[in-house]
Design an enzyme around this catalytic site. Structure first.
Site, mmCIF file in Angstrom:
data_model
loop_
_atom_site.group_PDB
_atom_site.id
_atom_site.type_symbol
_atom_site.label_atom_id
_atom_site.label_comp_id
_atom_site.label_asym_id
_atom_site.label_seq_id
_atom_site.Cartn_x
_atom_site.Cartn_y
_atom_site.Cartn_z
ATOM 1 C CG ASP A 260 -1.998 1.019 1.130
ATOM 2 O OD1 ASP A 260 -3.229 0.547 1.023
ATOM 3 O OD2 ASP A 260 -1.977 2.194 1.114
ATOM 4 C CB ILE A 261 0.950 4.337 -2.168
ATOM 5 C CG1 ILE A 261 1.917 5.246 -2.561
ATOM 6 C CG2 ILE A 261 -0.519 4.892 -1.630
ATOM 7 C CD1 ILE A 261 1.525 5.716 -3.821
ATOM 8 C CG ASN B 248 -11.954 -0.500 4.140
ATOM 9 O OD1 ASN B 248 -12.417 -0.992 5.177
ATOM 10 N ND2 ASN B 248 -10.828 -0.124 3.905
ATOM 11 N N GLY C 297 -15.127 3.318 4.522
ATOM 12 C CA GLY C 297 -13.846 4.085 3.874
ATOM 13 C C GLY C 297 -13.216 3.719 2.653
ATOM 14 C CG HIS D 239 -8.698 -2.858 -2.276
ATOM 15 N ND1 HIS D 239 -9.474 -2.151 -3.131
ATOM 16 C CD2 HIS D 239 -8.526 -2.226 -1.342
ATOM 17 C CE1 HIS D 239 -10.212 -1.095 -2.363
ATOM 18 N NE2 HIS D 239 -9.367 -1.083 -1.298
HETATM 19 P P1 5GP Z 1 -9.512 1.385 0.400
HETATM 20 O O1 5GP Z 1 -9.671 2.718 1.211
HETATM 21 O O2 5GP Z 1 -10.534 1.467 -1.019
HETATM 22 O O3 5GP Z 1 -10.030 0.324 1.207
HETATM 23 O O4 5GP Z 1 -8.110 0.957 -0.044
HETATM 24 C C1 5GP Z 1 -7.528 1.779 -1.098
HETATM 25 C C2 5GP Z 1 -6.168 1.586 -0.571
HETATM 26 O O5 5GP Z 1 -5.395 1.924 -1.704
HETATM 27 C C3 5GP Z 1 -5.514 2.546 0.385
HETATM 28 O O6 5GP Z 1 -5.082 2.076 1.532
HETATM 29 C C4 5GP Z 1 -4.524 3.386 -0.417
HETATM 30 O O7 5GP Z 1 -3.524 3.990 0.347
HETATM 31 C C5 5GP Z 1 -4.136 2.831 -1.285
HETATM 32 N N1 5GP Z 1 -3.819 3.104 -2.564
HETATM 33 C C6 5GP Z 1 -4.330 4.227 -3.223
HETATM 34 N N2 5GP Z 1 -3.757 4.679 -4.459
HETATM 35 C C7 5GP Z 1 -2.514 3.716 -4.491
HETATM 36 C C8 5GP Z 1 -1.484 3.786 -5.259
HETATM 37 O O8 5GP Z 1 -1.189 4.533 -6.550
HETATM 38 N N3 5GP Z 1 -0.446 2.682 -4.963
HETATM 39 C C9 5GP Z 1 -0.551 1.977 -3.948
HETATM 40 N N4 5GP Z 1 0.400 0.954 -3.771
HETATM 41 N N5 5GP Z 1 -1.662 1.912 -3.228
HETATM 42 C C10 5GP Z 1 -2.572 3.028 -3.358
#
Ligand code: 5GP
Length: 112
Positions: free
Chosen positions: A28-29, A85, A91, A98
């Site tokens: 995760d970034i 999520n 969130g 994922h």
């Molecule tokens: P969500 O909030 O949808 O459950 O999780 C999305 C996740 O994707 C977040 O934890 C966010 O930090 C990660 N994320 C968003 N953009 C990128 C990206 O460009 N690269 C990576 N490696 N992770 C990302």
């Protein structure tokens, strides 16, 4: 294309951990713990509630991958959390299903 499709296609760089014909896993970034890996199906399912019966084997693969990667990343003994999520209250920010694999620190329950 979703953000994660672009990562799968190599159009956006990511620190890859593992991949198979059906999913990719990368760091995760914005990690929320020392280990924070996303396991993403190559098939675009927007979110868990949009999965259908035929996705059952794929969903199983994602969870098996989480367990395998937890062992490989050395967090299976200390413990880890798997999170998905779905929607605004959870969130969700990327509309491509994922699994978050999170570990390497003590976590709280209930989650915030
Ligand atoms: P969500 O909030 O949808 O459950 O999780 C999305 C996740 O994707 C977040 O934890 C966010 O930090 C990660 N994320 C968003 N953009 C990128 C990206 O460009 N690269 C990576 N490696 N992770 C990302």
């Amino acid at each position: 294309m979703t953000l994660f499709e672009k990562i799968a296609a190599g159009q956006i760089p990511a620190r890859m951990v593992a991949q198979s014909d059906h999913w990719i896993a990368f760091h995760d970034i914005n990690p929320q713990a020392p280990v924070h890996v996303l396991i993403v199906p190559r098939k675009v399912i927007p979110r868990l509630g949009a999965a259908v019966e035929e996705d059952a084997p794929l969903l199983g693969e994602l969870l098996l991958a989480a367990g395998t990667l937890a062992r490989q990343l050395g967090i299976d003994q200390t413990g880890f959390r798997v999170a998905i999520n779905h929607g605004p209250h959870a969130g969700e920010t990327v509309p491509h299903l994922h699994v978050h694999l999170i570990g390497g620190r003590q976590m709280e329950w209930p989650p915030g």
